[in-house]
Write a protein that holds these residues in place. Structure first.
Motif, mmCIF file in Angstrom:
data_model
loop_
_atom_site.group_PDB
_atom_site.id
_atom_site.type_symbol
_atom_site.label_atom_id
_atom_site.label_comp_id
_atom_site.label_asym_id
_atom_site.label_seq_id
_atom_site.Cartn_x
_atom_site.Cartn_y
_atom_site.Cartn_z
ATOM 1 N N PHE A 146 0.812 -1.213 0.000
ATOM 2 C CA PHE A 146 0.000 0.000 0.000
ATOM 3 C C PHE A 146 0.848 1.268 0.000
ATOM 4 O O PHE A 146 0.479 2.277 -0.596
ATOM 5 C CB PHE A 146 -0.948 -0.002 1.197
ATOM 6 C CG PHE A 146 -2.068 -0.999 1.085
ATOM 7 C CD1 PHE A 146 -2.677 -1.257 -0.132
ATOM 8 C CD2 PHE A 146 -2.533 -1.679 2.197
ATOM 9 C CE1 PHE A 146 -3.720 -2.166 -0.247
ATOM 10 C CE2 PHE A 146 -3.575 -2.584 2.112
ATOM 11 C CZ PHE A 146 -4.180 -2.828 0.878
ATOM 12 N N ASP A 147 1.981 1.241 0.673
ATOM 13 C CA ASP A 147 2.848 2.423 0.721
ATOM 14 C C ASP A 147 3.348 2.812 -0.666
ATOM 15 O O ASP A 147 3.503 3.998 -0.971
ATOM 16 C CB ASP A 147 4.044 2.182 1.649
ATOM 17 C CG ASP A 147 3.643 2.080 3.113
ATOM 18 O OD1 ASP A 147 2.569 2.628 3.468
ATOM 19 O OD2 ASP A 147 4.379 1.453 3.895
ATOM 20 N N LYS A 148 3.604 1.809 -1.495
ATOM 21 C CA LYS A 148 4.120 2.066 -2.847
ATOM 22 C C LYS A 148 3.017 2.072 -3.906
ATOM 23 O O LYS A 148 3.311 2.265 -5.095
ATOM 24 C CB LYS A 148 5.171 1.016 -3.212
ATOM 25 C CG LYS A 148 6.422 1.098 -2.348
ATOM 26 C CD LYS A 148 7.498 0.146 -2.830
ATOM 27 C CE LYS A 148 8.766 0.318 -1.991
ATOM 28 N NZ LYS A 148 9.870 -0.560 -2.467
ATOM 29 N N ASP A 149 1.761 1.861 -3.463
ATOM 30 C CA ASP A 149 0.635 1.785 -4.397
ATOM 31 C C ASP A 149 0.959 0.792 -5.512
ATOM 32 O O ASP A 149 0.937 1.120 -6.706
ATOM 33 C CB ASP A 149 0.325 3.163 -4.983
ATOM 34 C CG ASP A 149 -1.031 3.201 -5.687
ATOM 35 O OD1 ASP A 149 -1.687 2.143 -5.759
ATOM 36 O OD2 ASP A 149 -1.417 4.278 -6.164
ATOM 37 N N LYS A 150 1.231 -0.419 -5.097
ATOM 38 C CA LYS A 150 1.731 -1.442 -6.011
ATOM 39 C C LYS A 150 1.132 -2.791 -5.627
ATOM 40 O O LYS A 150 0.861 -3.046 -4.449
ATOM 41 C CB LYS A 150 3.251 -1.487 -5.895
ATOM 42 C CG LYS A 150 3.987 -2.249 -6.962
ATOM 43 C CD LYS A 150 5.474 -1.969 -6.801
ATOM 44 C CE LYS A 150 6.314 -2.691 -7.799
ATOM 45 N NZ LYS A 150 7.749 -2.374 -7.647
ATOM 46 N N SER A 151 0.942 -3.653 -6.612
ATOM 47 C CA SER A 151 0.357 -4.959 -6.352
ATOM 48 C C SER A 151 1.037 -6.019 -7.207
ATOM 49 O O SER A 151 1.468 -5.743 -8.332
ATOM 50 C CB SER A 151 -1.142 -4.944 -6.663
ATOM 51 O OG SER A 151 -1.696 -6.247 -6.588
ATOM 52 N N VAL A 152 1.109 -7.230 -6.669
ATOM 53 C CA VAL A 152 1.623 -8.381 -7.409
ATOM 54 C C VAL A 152 0.535 -9.445 -7.502
ATOM 55 O O VAL A 152 -0.098 -9.771 -6.506
ATOM 56 C CB VAL A 152 2.888 -8.966 -6.735
ATOM 57 C CG1 VAL A 152 3.151 -10.390 -7.216
ATOM 58 C CG2 VAL A 152 4.102 -8.103 -7.027
ATOM 59 N N ILE A 153 0.332 -9.926 -8.719
ATOM 60 C CA ILE A 153 -0.521 -11.093 -8.949
ATOM 61 C C ILE A 153 0.390 -12.227 -9.382
ATOM 62 O O ILE A 153 1.222 -12.059 -10.271
ATOM 63 C CB ILE A 153 -1.555 -10.824 -10.052
ATOM 64 C CG1 ILE A 153 -2.483 -9.653 -9.677
ATOM 65 C CG2 ILE A 153 -2.392 -12.082 -10.338
ATOM 66 C CD1 ILE A 153 -3.377 -9.198 -10.820
ATOM 67 N N ALA A 154 0.262 -13.373 -8.735
ATOM 68 C CA ALA A 154 1.021 -14.560 -9.125
ATOM 69 C C ALA A 154 0.038 -15.627 -9.601
ATOM 70 O O ALA A 154 -0.851 -16.026 -8.863
ATOM 71 C CB ALA A 154 1.855 -15.085 -7.969
#
Length: 226
Positions: free
Chosen positions: A213-221
């Motif tokens: 959330f701090d980096k406004d980033k997400s990973v989908i695996a």
């Protein structure tokens, strides 16, 4: 550094021991893949009697809360081991659990993952689907890129996807509630409203998702069957 089967076996053994020490029960297996942009540790058959009891009682919130606490203490030790013993320096770490089959994944990204990764068959169509679904449940991400970690595991990174109201919820301390809600919502849409496996000509086995959330980033695996 060239990572051999001996290196990945050492990482798998260390991770299995960490999980066993923290949770009281280790996984059946940990499959490790190291690539140019990071590392993926796919965990299979990992659930203890107490956790199974919680899930049988539909206490998913208690299950996830317990795992979050234990993972917070585990991940720094795992990162330190990877850096010291394997020369793998991780900038970010993501993880998620597949409750239906007691599986899980830990994905660590290095600074190199900001580079546009390699092309592959179906990439643009898959990115379009990721953007479409993300736009339905959140907002259209600023950036999407992806790569195959191994022949069965595809990593998709999204950047710039949080709504203002979500940022405010995080700021006021509701980040874990938001994370749990977003996981359920996104997984449902990705699994029911898309054909990611069909786009790639593969049958999907599991889909995992997590956020920084701090980096406004997400990973989908996404993991696929043979």
């Amino acid at each position: 550094m060239l990572y051999t089967a001996d290196h990945t076996n050492q990482i798998a053994a260390f991770t299995g021991k960490l999980l066993r020490d923290r949770f009281g029960k280790g996984p059946e297996s940990v499959h490790v893949s190291v690539g140019n942009y990071g590392i993926a540790l796919h965990i299979r058959n990992f659930i203890g009697p107490v956790e199974r009891f919680l899930l049988n009682k539909e206490e998913e919130k208690a299950f996830r809360y317990t795992r979050e606490l234990l993972m917070e203490s585990l991940l720094p030790e795992l990162k330190a081991y990877l850096e010291k013993e394997m020369d793998i320096r991780l900038e970010e770490v993501y993880y998620d659990w597949g409750l239906h089959n007691a599986s899980g994944i830990i994905v660590g990204l290095t600074t190199a993952q900001t580079i546009e990764a390699e092309d592959y068959a179906g990439r643009d169509e898959l990115h379009n689907e990721i953007v479409r679904v993300t736009g339905i449940v959140q907002k259209v991400p600023r950036k999407v890129y992806s790569w195959w970690m191994n022949s069965k595991t595809l990593i998709v990174v999204r950047e710039g996807l949080l709504l203002l109201i979500e940022k405010e919820l995080i700021h006021t301390g509701f980040d874990e509630v938001l994370r749990t809600t977003k996981r359920k919502l996104e997984k449902r849409h990705f699994e029911e409203d898309t054909q990611l496996g069909q786009i790639l000509g593969r049958k999907m086995a599991n889909l995992y998702v997590d956020w920084d959330f701090d980096k406004d980033k997400s990973v989908i695996a996404c993991t696929f069957q043979d």
